[in-house]
Write a protein that holds these residues in place. Structure first.
Motif, PDB file in Angstrom:
ATOM      1  N   ARG A  13       0.829  -1.203   0.000  1.00 18.36           N
ATOM      2  CA  ARG A  13       0.000   0.000   0.000  1.00 18.36           C
ATOM      3  C   ARG A  13       0.867   1.259   0.000  1.00 18.36           C
ATOM      4  N   GLU A  14       1.972   1.241   0.732  1.00 22.19           N
ATOM      5  CA  GLU A  14       2.868   2.395   0.734  1.00 22.19           C
ATOM      6  C   GLU A  14       3.460   2.613  -0.647  1.00 22.19           C
ATOM      7  N   GLN A  33      -6.546   8.871  -1.931  1.00 21.18           N
ATOM      8  CA  GLN A  33      -7.586   7.870  -1.666  1.00 21.18           C
ATOM      9  C   GLN A  33      -8.394   7.569  -2.927  1.00 21.18           C
ATOM     10  N   PRO A  40      -8.642   2.240   1.066  1.00 20.02           N
ATOM     11  CA  PRO A  40      -8.901   2.159   2.496  1.00 20.02           C
ATOM     12  C   PRO A  40      -9.598   3.438   2.967  1.00 20.02           C
ATOM     13  N   SER A  41      -9.929   3.504   4.224  1.00 22.22           N
ATOM     14  CA  SER A  41     -10.592   4.688   4.775  1.00 22.22           C
ATOM     15  C   SER A  41      -9.657   5.897   4.734  1.00 22.22           C
ATOM     16  N   HIS A  42     -10.271   7.067   4.877  1.00 22.23           N
ATOM     17  CA  HIS A  42      -9.533   8.323   4.923  1.00 22.23           C
ATOM     18  C   HIS A  42      -8.494   8.272   6.045  1.00 22.23           C
ATOM     19  N   THR A  43      -8.889   7.754   7.189  1.00 23.68           N
ATOM     20  CA  THR A  43      -7.992   7.649   8.336  1.00 23.68           C
ATOM     21  C   THR A  43      -6.827   6.712   8.035  1.00 23.68           C
ATOM     22  N   ALA A  44      -7.091   5.608   7.369  1.00 23.37           N
ATOM     23  CA  ALA A  44      -6.021   4.664   7.023  1.00 23.37           C
ATOM     24  C   ALA A  44      -5.026   5.311   6.063  1.00 23.37           C
ATOM     25  N   VAL A  45      -5.507   6.081   5.090  1.00 19.81           N
ATOM     26  CA  VAL A  45      -4.604   6.763   4.153  1.00 19.81           C
ATOM     27  C   VAL A  45      -3.718   7.744   4.918  1.00 19.81           C
ATOM     28  N   ARG A  46      -4.323   8.494   5.837  1.00 19.48           N
ATOM     29  CA  ARG A  46      -3.528   9.427   6.646  1.00 19.48           C
ATOM     30  C   ARG A  46      -2.464   8.685   7.460  1.00 19.48           C
ATOM     31  N   THR A  47      -2.817   7.522   7.975  1.00 21.44           N
ATOM     32  CA  THR A  47      -1.860   6.721   8.747  1.00 21.44           C
ATOM     33  C   THR A  47      -0.703   6.271   7.861  1.00 21.44           C
ATOM     34  N   PHE A  48      -1.017   5.791   6.638  1.00 19.96           N
ATOM     35  CA  PHE A  48       0.046   5.398   5.710  1.00 19.96           C
ATOM     36  C   PHE A  48       0.944   6.587   5.380  1.00 19.96           C
TER      37      PHE A  48
END
Length: 130
Positions: A13-14, A33, A40-48
């Motif tokens: 994903r990265e 996204q 993935p969710s908006h939050t998951a993208v921010r985490t990545f």
């Protein structure tokens, strides 16, 4: 400029996110996204993105209410580093062995233009050493 972080340190994903950033040159979370397969969710993208920033692959700047993310290094620098890693891992550092493997593969079809361009590069490399 600091050394380019190794792409082997990236998850699938990265790598997808880095591909998007290299193609767009800069992007928001929403931009990224919307281009991800099975996003993935908006939050998951921010985490990545936070992880990529911690690993030294990207920078972020504030633009209005959003953050804009950019690769820290040029795509060509990251690609050259990845190529060096492949050469080291699979071909004992030998560009000749890697090219030989690629060019003798039955699936490799080079156009006349590609062959001419490769010849030009070889001649330029010879002249550079003289």
């Amino acid at each position: 400029m600091p050394p380019v972080p190794h792409p082997k340190d990236l998850s699938r994903r990265e790598r997808q996110i880095m591909d998007i950033l290299f193609s767009l040159e800069s992007a928001t979370v929403n931009d990224i996204q919307s281009r991800l397969p099975d996003p993935p969710s908006h939050t998951a993208v921010r985490t990545f993105l936070k992880i990529l920033q911690q690993k030294g692959h990207i920078n972020r700047t504030k633009s209005g209410r959003e953050f804009v993310y950019k690769p820290k290094h040029r795509k060509s620098a990251a690609g050259l580093d990845a190529l060096r890693n492949v050469l080291s891992t699979f071909y004992s550092g030998s560009l000749e062995d890697a090219l030989s493997a690629h060019l003798t593969d039955k699936q490799t079809k080079l156009t006349d233009t590609e062959l001419k361009n490769l010849n030009k590069l070889i001649r330029a490399a010879r002249n550079k050493d003289n």
